[in-house]
Design a protein around this motif. Structure first.
Motif, PDB file in Angstrom:
ATOM      1  N   ASP A  85     -30.289  30.515  -5.242  1.00 56.96           N
ATOM      2  CA  ASP A  85     -30.489  30.317  -3.802  1.00 56.96           C
ATOM      3  C   ASP A  85     -31.535  31.284  -3.246  1.00 56.96           C
ATOM      4  N   ARG A 115     -36.249  27.850  -0.165  1.00 52.58           N
ATOM      5  CA  ARG A 115     -34.951  28.413  -0.554  1.00 52.58           C
ATOM      6  C   ARG A 115     -33.838  27.995   0.403  1.00 52.58           C
ATOM      7  N   ASN A 116     -32.633  27.985  -0.139  1.00 55.25           N
ATOM      8  CA  ASN A 116     -31.451  27.713   0.683  1.00 55.25           C
ATOM      9  C   ASN A 116     -31.164  28.846   1.668  1.00 55.25           C
TER      10      ASN A 116
END
Length: 143
Positions: A85, A115-116
């Motif tokens: 992540d 990205r998360n």
């Protein structure tokens, strides 16, 4: 006249050899950067680091100052990007590759992380040097 024609042909041939060598060097460097994008995007930080010179003399200059050495640079990446992540998907945009001298180039570009935990973007300038027949990053400045 024949001597002038021969001289001109020789110069033309040599210049095309230099150009083709530089073009091949640039292709080889881009291939390393492509492999780095793939490794990073798989959260394979050790694979990403294969593009770097595995030496205590490697220099990385980032927001926390200068880091010396391959192992310390890898440790910083692991600390800063502990999970997939955090590492996300890496995309480089290469803006320039220029020859410094025989066996060395600098590359200027941008990195984009999707990205998360939130996207990240920045710029970099890296120096590639041919060491034992392989192109390796010997210095990296990223911001």
């Amino acid at each position: 006249m024949k001597k002038m024609l021969f001289l001109f042909a020789t110069i033309l041939l040599l210049s095309s050899c230099v150009t083709s060598t530089e073009e091949q060097d640039k292709k080889d460097i881009l291939a390393i950067l492509d492999l780095q994008q793939i490794a990073w995007s798989k959260h394979d930080l050790e694979g990403f680091m294969q593009g770097y010179w595995k030496s205590d003399s490697l220099k990385f200059y980032g927001s926390n100052g200068v880091t010396l050495g391959w192992n310390k640079t890898l440790a910083n990446y692991k600390r800063g990007y502990p999970t997939p992540d955090h590492s996300g998907t890496l995309q480089f945009k290469i803006n320039d590759i220029s020859k410094i001298n025989e066996g060395a180039y600098f590359v200027m570009g941008e990195f984009h992380l999707t990205r998360n935990v939130g996207n990240a973007n920045g710029i970099f300038m890296i120096i590639f040097k041919k060491i034992n027949g392989e192109w390796k990053i010997i210095a990296d400045t990223s911001a």
